[in-house]
Scaffold this active site. Structure first.
Site, PDB file in Angstrom:
ATOM      1  N   CYS A   1       0.829  -1.209   0.000  1.00  9.96           N
ATOM      2  CA  CYS A   1       0.000   0.000   0.000  1.00  9.96           C
ATOM      3  C   CYS A   1       0.868   1.266   0.000  1.00  9.96           C
ATOM      4  CB  CYS A   1      -0.978  -0.039   1.170  1.00  9.96           C
ATOM      5  SG  CYS A   1      -2.396   1.062   0.942  1.00  9.96           S
TER       6      CYS A   1
ATOM      7  N   HIS B   1      -3.937  -5.016  -0.001  1.00 13.33           N
ATOM      8  CA  HIS B   1      -3.578  -5.545   1.315  1.00 13.33           C
ATOM      9  C   HIS B   1      -3.599  -7.073   1.308  1.00 13.33           C
ATOM     10  CE1 HIS B   1      -3.545  -1.832   3.791  1.00 13.33           C
ATOM     11  NE2 HIS B   1      -4.286  -1.381   2.799  1.00 13.33           N
TER      12      HIS B   1
ATOM     13  N   GLU C   1      -2.664  -9.011   3.591  1.00 13.38           N
ATOM     14  CA  GLU C   1      -3.011  -9.506   4.933  1.00 13.38           C
ATOM     15  C   GLU C   1      -4.512  -9.488   5.186  1.00 13.38           C
ATOM     16  OE1 GLU C   1      -3.304  -5.176   5.427  1.00 13.38           O
ATOM     17  OE2 GLU C   1      -1.975  -6.493   4.294  1.00 13.38           O
TER      18      GLU C   1
END
Length: 363
Positions: free
Chosen positions: A248, A332, A334
């Site tokens: 990001c 993202h 995650e």
């Protein structure tokens, strides 16, 4: 809104007159992760899904120690949540943290306004029950919105001092620009010995920790607001063999360090359902995203290739260096919230770390 448009609803959470950058998120769930994501620092978030708060808040779903949003806007707010892990309602949680909620308005109309006119600044203001704002009051809110500036965002959310999360595996330094907790959890779950350093750390300070890999985390604001981080990444790149993974804001900072430029998107990408195409394989990934800036593809030097693009607007979603062990993604991996299918990128990073370690030993 800063253009004078007024949207009225019912106030919940904390009573306030709160200015911020108004953005919208298209996720159907994950509101607790959204409000606690440091990347939303300074923003008033409009949730496009019509019912928010129905499973309350839990002790496990936060992505940092507190909410970072300036306000939350929803169509319908559930004040009687039902979930076996819930420890309270979203309204009570945000009220306790001083965050106002505006509910009961037409969030579709507000979202369409932002799509048509671009992200803009706004104010959430609460009035006594039954009171109506006069022209002078509305004009004052407009001026408050126009005066809002998002400054020092990374410094406000990032760690002020280094700390370590011990592990048996490779030494990884995570440069904290406003890291979500799940980035660190994904690294430690793979056995990494993680040291988290402030966004202001120099290349020399990072290298003094003898990292086998570096992760540049997510964070709020514009990448051009942290020029010291760009210089730090340039110093790391000069090593020539240090694996780097940017996520990001970290992706954007790495791009600037490589000589590219960035620009502000009209209304950003925020949600847990953004399709991204991996150019090498043609595979489509559904991703979690939260960013208002993008890397200009035409500004990339020849040694950097675009690896992923958005299927919504064709913007750059991933980069890789053709010679150096560096790759980045705009989204993202995650998740939290969002699909978990992209966690393989952490494994790809650690495979890069392993290959680099083997090359160093055999050199």
């Amino acid at each position: 809104m800063e253009d004078g448009t007024l949207f009225a609803g019912a106030g919940f959470g904390a009573p306030a007159v709160q200015a911020g950058e108004v953005v919208f998120n298209t996720g159907m769930t994950g509101y607790q992760e959204v409000v606690t994501d440091p990347s939303y620092y300074g923003q008033i978030v409009v949730m496009t899904y019509p019912l928010i708060g129905n499973y309350g808040v839990t002790a496990a779903d936060g992505e940092s120690r507190q909410p970072w949003i300036r306000g939350l806007v929803v169509k319908e707010l559930c004040d009687r949540p039902s979930h076996w892990q819930a420890v309270g309602s979203l309204s009570d949680y945000l009220a306790g943290c001083g965050v106002p909620i505006l509910a009961g308005l037409d969030t579709r109309a507000l979202t369409r306004h932002l799509r048509s006119h671009g992200t803009m600044r706004g104010v959430i203001a609460t009035l006594p029950e039954g009171a109506e704002p006069g022209p002078a009051q509305v004009a004052a809110w407009v001026e408050t919105a126009r005066a809002f500036r998002l400054e020092g965002a990374v410094r406000s959310v990032a760690t002020a001092a280094p700390y370590r999360i011990p592990g048996p595996g490779p030494r990884v330094v995570a440069v904290d620009f406003g890291a979500k907790e799940n980035i660190l959890r994904e690294l430690t779950a793979r056995g990494c010995d993680v040291t988290v350093v402030p966004a202001t750390a120099s290349a020399e300070e990072v290298l003094s920790l003898r990292p086998e890999g570096v992760v540049l985390t997510n964070g709020p604001g514009a990448p051009t607001d942290v020029p010291e981080a760009v210089e730090m990444v340039r110093g790391l790149l000069s090593q020539g063999d240090l694996p780097i993974f940017g996520i990001c804001l970290g992706h954007q900072i790495a791009a600037l360090a490589l000589g590219a430029t960035t620009y502000k998107l009209p209304y950003g990408h925020r949600g847990a359902n953004h399709p991204v195409k991996e150019l090498a394989t043609g595979r489509i990934h559904i991703t979690s995203q939260n960013h208002g800036y993008a890397v200009a593809a035409e500004s990339l030097p020849p040694e950097v290739e675009v690896t992923h693009v958005s299927l919504h607007d064709g913007t750059v979603e991933g980069l890789a260096h053709r010679r150096l062990p560096l790759f980045t993604v705009q989204y993202h991996p995650e998740a939290c919230p969002g699909p978990r299918e992209n966690r393989y990128l952490f494994d790809r990073f650690l495979a890069l770390v392993d290959r680099s370690a083997v090359s160093t030993r055999t050199a």
